[in-house]
Design an enzyme around this catalytic site. Sequence first.
Site, PDB file in Angstrom:
ATOM      1  N   GLU A 102      46.566  66.646  13.319  1.00  0.00           N
ATOM      2  CA  GLU A 102      47.145  66.815  12.083  1.00  0.00           C
ATOM      3  C   GLU A 102      46.121  67.541  11.382  1.00  0.00           C
ATOM      4  O   GLU A 102      45.077  67.005  10.985  1.00  0.00           O
ATOM      5  CB  GLU A 102      47.528  65.317  11.571  1.00  0.00           C
ATOM      6  CG  GLU A 102      48.505  65.350  10.311  1.00  0.00           C
ATOM      7  CD  GLU A 102      48.860  63.990  10.188  1.00  0.00           C
ATOM      8  OE1 GLU A 102      49.920  63.743   9.692  1.00  0.00           O
ATOM      9  OE2 GLU A 102      47.862  62.958   9.772  1.00  0.00           O
TER      10      GLU A 102
ATOM     11  N   SER B  31      38.983  63.328   2.119  1.00  0.00           N
ATOM     12  CA  SER B  31      38.564  63.760   3.389  1.00  0.00           C
ATOM     13  C   SER B  31      39.577  63.096   4.381  1.00  0.00           C
ATOM     14  O   SER B  31      40.283  62.117   4.192  1.00  0.00           O
ATOM     15  CB  SER B  31      37.408  63.385   3.947  1.00  0.00           C
ATOM     16  OG  SER B  31      37.047  62.242   3.832  1.00  0.00           O
ATOM     17  N   LYS B  32      39.734  63.713   5.634  1.00  0.00           N
ATOM     18  CA  LYS B  32      40.745  63.310   6.624  1.00  0.00           C
ATOM     19  C   LYS B  32      40.333  61.796   7.072  1.00  0.00           C
ATOM     20  O   LYS B  32      41.465  60.981   7.383  1.00  0.00           O
ATOM     21  CB  LYS B  32      40.734  64.148   7.655  1.00  0.00           C
ATOM     22  CG  LYS B  32      42.070  63.935   8.654  1.00  0.00           C
ATOM     23  CD  LYS B  32      43.167  64.248   8.325  1.00  0.00           C
ATOM     24  CE  LYS B  32      44.541  63.874   9.192  1.00  0.00           C
ATOM     25  NZ  LYS B  32      45.797  63.919   8.449  1.00  0.00           N
ATOM     26  N   PHE B  33      39.411  61.494   7.268  1.00  0.00           N
ATOM     27  CA  PHE B  33      39.015  60.138   7.559  1.00  0.00           C
ATOM     28  C   PHE B  33      37.797  59.769   6.972  1.00  0.00           C
ATOM     29  O   PHE B  33      36.770  60.695   6.779  1.00  0.00           O
ATOM     30  CB  PHE B  33      39.036  59.737   8.968  1.00  0.00           C
ATOM     31  CG  PHE B  33      37.905  60.577   9.923  1.00  0.00           C
ATOM     32  CD1 PHE B  33      36.561  60.198   9.959  1.00  0.00           C
ATOM     33  CD2 PHE B  33      38.292  61.852  10.510  1.00  0.00           C
ATOM     34  CE1 PHE B  33      35.853  60.760  10.768  1.00  0.00           C
ATOM     35  CE2 PHE B  33      37.577  62.483  11.155  1.00  0.00           C
ATOM     36  CZ  PHE B  33      36.333  62.060  11.211  1.00  0.00           C
TER      37      PHE B  33
END
Length: 371
Positions: A160, A367-369
């Site tokens: 993703e 942030s993405k994670f």
Amino acid sequence: MSKNLKKIQQDLPHNMIRDIYEQPGIIKNLIEEHVDVKKKKILFKDFGIDDGKMKKINRIVFLACGSSYHASLIGRYALAQYAEIESEVEFADEFVSRKAKVDSKTLIIAVSQSGETGDVNKAVKMAKKQKATIISMTNGIDSTLDKQSNYTIFNQAGKELALAATKTFTSQLLLMTLFAIFLGQQFQKTKQKEVVRIVNEIIKLPKKIDLVLKQNINLQIIANKYYKLDNILVLGKYYQYPLALEAALKLKETTYMHGEGFAAGEFSHGPLAICDKNRPCLFFVPQGNDYDEMKALIKRVKDLKRKAICVTNVGNRQLIKSADTVVFVPKTLDLFFPLLAVVSIQILAYHITLLKGINPDKPRFLSKFVK
């Protein structure tokens, strides 16, 4: 995905909308992996926890953050409905902060799109020290979470690229419901007639998501109507309550619009006071068991001369007269309404970001994670 939709996807300018358009194919692949269409059964091949061990489990706890937390709430409802198993859903960080106690009879279902969410991995590590059994749901093959787990269920959503969870969220939703029905089968809590009914609906989901994607232009028009707003209240009941939370989060993190999700039954217990002319209400209204109650709440909001946006099933003409704006999604079971309706919200959020001049792939400060 149809050839026409593939062509559209190739021409799309941002990762977020490309991720959104991948969802029919991802859902189709998960169905092929976990649904025996001929035998009308849900499958989790090589399920690593035998029936004897599962029967000793007396407590199930979902651990998650963000969108995964909302998917876990739907998992909780599905487990109760189809497997007659009650469970808890906790924010992973809160689980760690309160030094939660679990034991060898506890099943942890840890949910993280990346498998690298720091809070989730800390919580799992703590639970493992107390001998809990760990099932993880993640898109991260060979991730830290995967390696810590007794058994892993993979989203199989592919990478993703946009920051906002779209295809990973819908794949989580489907896996949550499939797993609940699988346990219902295993423990004979869901009758085969009901499983057949569900399977017959599951196999239609990819085409129904295609139909939602075809509303792209209509959702762009709706975005143009509402993009200048700073606030929105989002309401749903039962399976639609976690959907309301997810819709509010999606609008917050991508458009910077302050969205707040509520359980519909709680709206009159205080939150109704903040409903004003600059703060419309977004309702998720499938024509199921709670339809009359939701319709009455919409009427109350309209009697106050406030704006109502409704997402409902195709063919529901009643709401056209009472709501200011109606978004239609294909008819489905209440269980799967969130999976279709959330796609319309993802598209709406995408178009609002463009109208506001925001990069949909890189929301500020996020942030993405989170490690």
